[in-house]
Design an enzyme around this catalytic site. Structure first.
Site, short mmCIF file in Angstrom:
data_model
loop_
_atom_site.label_atom_id
_atom_site.label_comp_id
_atom_site.label_asym_id
_atom_site.label_seq_id
_atom_site.Cartn_x
_atom_site.Cartn_y
_atom_site.Cartn_z
N THR A 33 0.86 -1.18 0.00
CA THR A 33 0.00 0.00 0.00
C THR A 33 0.90 1.24 0.00
O THR A 33 1.96 1.22 0.61
CB THR A 33 -0.87 0.00 1.27
OG1 THR A 33 -1.73 -1.13 1.23
CG2 THR A 33 -1.67 1.27 1.43
N GLY B 264 -10.66 -2.65 2.74
CA GLY B 264 -9.82 -2.50 3.93
C GLY B 264 -9.88 -1.08 4.48
O GLY B 264 -10.87 -0.37 4.27
N ASP B 265 -8.81 -0.68 5.14
CA ASP B 265 -8.82 0.63 5.79
C ASP B 265 -8.43 1.78 4.87
O ASP B 265 -8.69 2.94 5.19
CB ASP B 265 -7.89 0.63 7.01
CG ASP B 265 -6.43 0.38 6.60
OD1 ASP B 265 -6.20 -0.46 5.71
OD2 ASP B 265 -5.54 1.03 7.17
#
Lengths: 335, 335
Positions: free
Chosen positions: A200, A230-231
């Protein structure tokens, strides 16, 4: 005496003003990451190490030139992440990992610390630079988070080109995916390999006007269940920026960052407990995230240009630069 | 004297223990909402008012019976929200508003305050009770947030039935949608009508074991851009629960709740600043949300069974009950 008092006072005020003004106007900085995880000495050849370092340095140089010429932290975050998205080295944009059905699904978010405005996209498959679409959601729509086909429809209306999903796929990621499918067949129960989570990308920046911004872009985790988010596109979890405190971008096992509201929690500890950025990040990543069982890290910069990188993994691709200082790039924990 | 001291101390400790034990073991409560917004006296006929009140009372009675018989706060939150999802009165499950392409897209999330575990779904179109799917994502997957087709594929693998999207559509919502399309054509620029945001549902509960949980379920905002996700499936924004502090469910203009990380912010103010639930909710909803330009409200319960409902709109469909107390149901601000 009175006659003297005014010029002296005026001179004193001028000096104070100049100093504070100088501080405000010459402090800028940015910090970037290209993912955290199972990154240890000996894992990469020196050519591979070099490739990561060169790309991170290139990103820092670009960001530095934007901030140095008076560009905004938002512009810096977008352009730096664009450069990392375009590199096949990272799990964002080109080089993103493949989902369990063999496609690339990309998530990104960006936040403006001045206005607390934010934009995010999740599950897009045909957008070359998801962070730029996230920024356009922020500026050109009444929504904050758009997903899948809807996000792409919005992109088309805002003069983005839709590209083929094949663009994102690299040989390395395809082999990784094939490998994970074979393992899955053998093991029945599927677990993500540590390596598959890597990559990421994110950036946090402070500009010469004192404005903070942060952004994150990812391909998620390899062989993720179709539709998993996801976050990275979640404001408060993977990305947060607030001129009062700091700008943060996270990377790691996203579910744990969401449960901990990790990016915002760092800001909350600064604002509500008076912690420094370093103390707050230490508590959120080294204590709380680790206790919950999550792994990963954050990069952050506060409104005084203090920079922190913090992770509970073996390494994190990372780098930072401030005005007047040499850029720094690191890969491993013991650097 | 010494001989007397021990029995007296033992008796004192017994009384203290009994009291604290009694407090721990007999304090339970739940609070629910069915959306906030342009809800004012004179807007609804007495039959309509009654319909809302009866349904909210029914939900409270169900939740009370679960908690009173020793059921968990998680079970209470799920079942109470199921009941509200099944009612066409609210913008969740049956009766959800329509997107700009005429479909229903549902979002939900749930959080367990004991473990900080959470589950969420966004943009599902064929799941009768999205909150139950969110709970199953929490318990049966390694992911936290699943979206769209992927979430439905996961649902199928977990013995959920997929239903036709038509099920959710009521005549009232269809007429509302038609109306908004006509307005859009007339006005060129499209704005959401205040009424069209109404009706997200949520529940927060404390059980006899001292465990908190919260959940939220919604159809989003009417005529939303295809793929838009609001705060309801976002942990920290629309839903948050933590045994240390409180359980919260939000409703309103979701984008502002995300930017403020509103649900978690209430918990953070309690934990980091020592604020009461009421003070924290007041600051987050009445001050911060309002200053940013957002509208809506929250319901919350803390780990001592203190219950708060807070909103900056004209009204909020809401109700609460504690053990040994009569349930309360309210619609307007001045009740």
């Amino acid at each position: 005496m009175k006659k003297l008092l005014y010029p002296v006072l005026a001179a004193a005020l001028f000096i104070i003003f100049s100093c504070s003004n100088k501080e405000n106007r010459t402090q800028y900085g940015l910090v970037i990451h290209g993912g955290s995880g199972n990154i240890y000495k000996g894992k990469y050849t020196s050519e591979e190490e070099n490739a990561y370092k060169v790309k991170l340095m290139e990103a820092l140089t670009l960001g530095d030139s934007i901030l140095n010429s008076g560009g905004s932290s938002l512009e810096c975050v977008e352009k730096v992440i664009n450069l990392l998205e375009d590199s096949p080295l990272f799990n964002a944009g080109k080089g993103a990992v493949l989902t369990n059905v063999g496609t690339c699904e990309l998530d990104a978010s960006i936040m403006d610390g001045r206005t607390l405005n934010a934009g995010a996209v999740a599950g897009v498959q045909r957008i070359k630079n998801p962070i730029s679409l996230a920024k356009t959601v922020m500026t050109n729509s009444r929504h904050l988070l758009l997903t899948g086909d809807g996000a792409e429809k919005f992109a088309l209306e805002n003069e983005f080109n839709l590209i083929d999903n094949e663009y994102f796929r690299t040989k390395k990621r395809y082999d990784q995916w094939q490998n994970s499918i074979e393992k899955k067949l053998k093991q029945k129960e599927h677990r993500t390999e540590k390596d598959e989570k890597l990559g990421t990308v994110g950036c946090a920046a402070l500009d010469l006007n004192g404005n903070l911004a942060a952004g994150t872009s990812t391909g998620g985790i390899s062989s993720k269940r179709f539709g998993r988010v996801g976050d990275s596109p979640i404001i408060g979890a993977g990305t947060y920026a607030n001129n009062k405190t700091c700008a943060v971008s996270a990377t790691g096992t996203g579910e744990y960052f969401i449960r901990n509201v990790a990016a915002y929690d760092i800001s909350a500890k600064m604002e509500y407990q008076g912690k420094s950025l370093n103390e707050a990040a230490e508590e959120v990543i080294i204590s709380k995230l680790t206790e919950l069982g999550g792994s990963g890290g954050i990069i952050a910069i506060d409104n005084k240009a203090n920079i922190v990188t913090k992770f509970n993994t073996k390494g994190m691709f990372r780098g930072s630069v401030k005005n007047g200082e040499m850029p720094i790039v690191k890969l491993y924990i013991d650097e």
